[in-house]
Design an enzyme around this catalytic site. Sequence first.
Site, PDB file in Angstrom:
ATOM      1  CB  ALA A  65      43.902  31.968  31.873  1.00  0.00           C
ATOM      2  N   GLY A 110      49.012  33.152  31.284  1.00  0.00           N
ATOM      3  CA  GLY A 110      48.730  33.079  29.843  1.00  0.00           C
ATOM      4  C   GLY A 110      49.315  34.250  29.067  1.00  0.00           C
TER       5      GLY A 110
HETATM    6  N1  COA Z   1      41.865  37.062  35.551  1.00  0.00           N
HETATM    7  C1  COA Z   1      40.750  37.781  35.824  1.00  0.00           C
HETATM    8  N2  COA Z   1      40.797  39.042  36.289  1.00  0.00           N
HETATM    9  C2  COA Z   1      42.014  39.591  36.463  1.00  0.00           C
HETATM   10  C3  COA Z   1      43.197  38.904  36.189  1.00  0.00           C
HETATM   11  C4  COA Z   1      43.098  37.577  35.700  1.00  0.00           C
HETATM   12  N3  COA Z   1      44.173  36.858  35.388  1.00  0.00           N
HETATM   13  N4  COA Z   1      44.246  39.709  36.488  1.00  0.00           N
HETATM   14  C5  COA Z   1      43.738  40.870  36.910  1.00  0.00           C
HETATM   15  N5  COA Z   1      42.382  40.805  36.901  1.00  0.00           N
HETATM   16  C6  COA Z   1      41.418  41.856  37.281  1.00  0.00           C
HETATM   17  C7  COA Z   1      41.337  42.022  38.799  1.00  0.00           C
HETATM   18  O1  COA Z   1      40.464  41.052  39.357  1.00  0.00           O
HETATM   19  C8  COA Z   1      40.806  43.417  38.893  1.00  0.00           C
HETATM   20  O2  COA Z   1      39.426  43.395  38.585  1.00  0.00           O
HETATM   21  P1  COA Z   1      38.370  44.278  39.476  1.00  0.00           P
HETATM   22  O3  COA Z   1      38.846  45.700  39.312  1.00  0.00           O
HETATM   23  O4  COA Z   1      37.054  44.006  38.827  1.00  0.00           O
HETATM   24  O5  COA Z   1      38.517  43.785  40.882  1.00  0.00           O
HETATM   25  C9  COA Z   1      41.492  44.136  37.752  1.00  0.00           C
HETATM   26  O6  COA Z   1      41.894  43.109  36.845  1.00  0.00           O
HETATM   27  C10 COA Z   1      42.729  44.899  38.162  1.00  0.00           C
HETATM   28  O7  COA Z   1      43.594  44.005  38.853  1.00  0.00           O
HETATM   29  P2  COA Z   1      44.166  44.276  40.330  1.00  0.00           P
HETATM   30  O8  COA Z   1      44.521  42.952  40.927  1.00  0.00           O
HETATM   31  O9  COA Z   1      43.233  45.139  41.099  1.00  0.00           O
HETATM   32  O10 COA Z   1      45.483  45.115  39.994  1.00  0.00           O
HETATM   33  P3  COA Z   1      46.832  45.201  40.859  1.00  0.00           P
HETATM   34  O11 COA Z   1      47.656  46.269  40.252  1.00  0.00           O
HETATM   35  O12 COA Z   1      46.524  45.286  42.305  1.00  0.00           O
HETATM   36  O13 COA Z   1      47.576  43.782  40.610  1.00  0.00           O
HETATM   37  C11 COA Z   1      48.382  41.940  39.279  1.00  0.00           C
HETATM   38  C12 COA Z   1      48.041  43.447  39.342  1.00  0.00           C
HETATM   39  C13 COA Z   1      48.703  41.608  37.836  1.00  0.00           C
HETATM   40  C14 COA Z   1      49.605  41.655  40.178  1.00  0.00           C
HETATM   41  C15 COA Z   1      47.161  41.129  39.774  1.00  0.00           C
HETATM   42  O14 COA Z   1      46.002  41.568  39.076  1.00  0.00           O
HETATM   43  C16 COA Z   1      47.299  39.653  39.579  1.00  0.00           C
HETATM   44  O15 COA Z   1      48.018  38.993  40.332  1.00  0.00           O
HETATM   45  N6  COA Z   1      46.578  39.088  38.574  1.00  0.00           N
HETATM   46  C17 COA Z   1      46.533  37.663  38.341  1.00  0.00           C
HETATM   47  C18 COA Z   1      47.792  37.160  37.702  1.00  0.00           C
HETATM   48  C19 COA Z   1      47.722  35.658  37.543  1.00  0.00           C
HETATM   49  O16 COA Z   1      47.701  34.906  38.506  1.00  0.00           O
HETATM   50  N7  COA Z   1      47.703  35.199  36.284  1.00  0.00           N
HETATM   51  C20 COA Z   1      47.649  33.795  35.966  1.00  0.00           C
HETATM   52  C21 COA Z   1      46.252  33.353  35.768  1.00  0.00           C
HETATM   53  S1  COA Z   1      46.149  31.617  35.409  1.00  0.00           S
END
Ligand code: COA
Length: 259
Positions: A65, A110
Amino acid sequence: MPYEFLAVEIADRIATVTVNRPDKLNALNARVLEELDLVFTAFDTDRSVGAVIVTGAGRAFVAGADIAEIAANDAGGLERLSAVGQAIFTKIETLSKPVIAAVNGFALGGGCELAIACHVRVASEHAKFGLPEVKLGLIPGYGGTQRLPRLIGKARALRMILTGEQVDANEAHRIGLVDEVATATTLHEVARSIALQMTKNGPVAVARAIEAVNDGFDRLPAEAMALEARLFGSLGATKDMAEGTAAFLAKRPAQFTGE
Ligand code: COA
């Protein structure tokens, strides 16, 4: 129909829906959810669609999400959001056509819940699955606390939900979270060949089979068996059943019409 965050293609009665918000790793904001609702509502009655493949653009399937939207909600807002997400994923789970998740990368929060609402999951070897909500002070809210234990067992689901750890594709396969692991190059071909196998079958039978499994799953055995008998019987009134059995007896391929 033009979508902002979905790419939709239909070929050979297989619809492919690509969540297309790669700069945010396809995170599900309100608009993406709304578009998923619209597209799956349309597929349910679209006779040109016999099966659906769901995938993500870029390096993620869906990374969850949208955390920025989640953060802006109070308790009431989060409860409403959960109800909306649950309703859409239940629409996918109960679609009258098979839905296959082709998990090409991160399937977190999600995204993992979307994958487990689908009927079949194929993952590329680079895919990662997880329910990391507890790391954000949340719990899974789009059906994850209910579907994951039913899919992989309570103990394994609790481990994933309470640690928030990511599991790779091979581990996901080992624990029954995905049905098959493919390479990044073969993922879509594998998903397509499963979909093609399903679209060759009687469409009404496929729909009733999904209904029997979904509706019977949490019922008492006697009730579930009665449901199965009723749905089995209902197929006796279909042209598909007449055609399927006649084709077998005449040693020719069946030509189903979905009636
Ligand atoms: N919601 C909103 N934005 C998200 C997102 C999410 N669930 N997951 C990734 N993004 C965005 C990041 O904020 C980033 O945006 P930006 O470039 O504007 O800063 C972009 O996507 C790329 O993500 P980034 O974190 O830089 O990539 P990464 O390779 O370093 O890490 C993940 C990848 C998937 C490990 C990490 O993005 C993450 O932990 N995401 C959240 C996962 C999560 O907790 N999901 C459950 C949500 S309830």
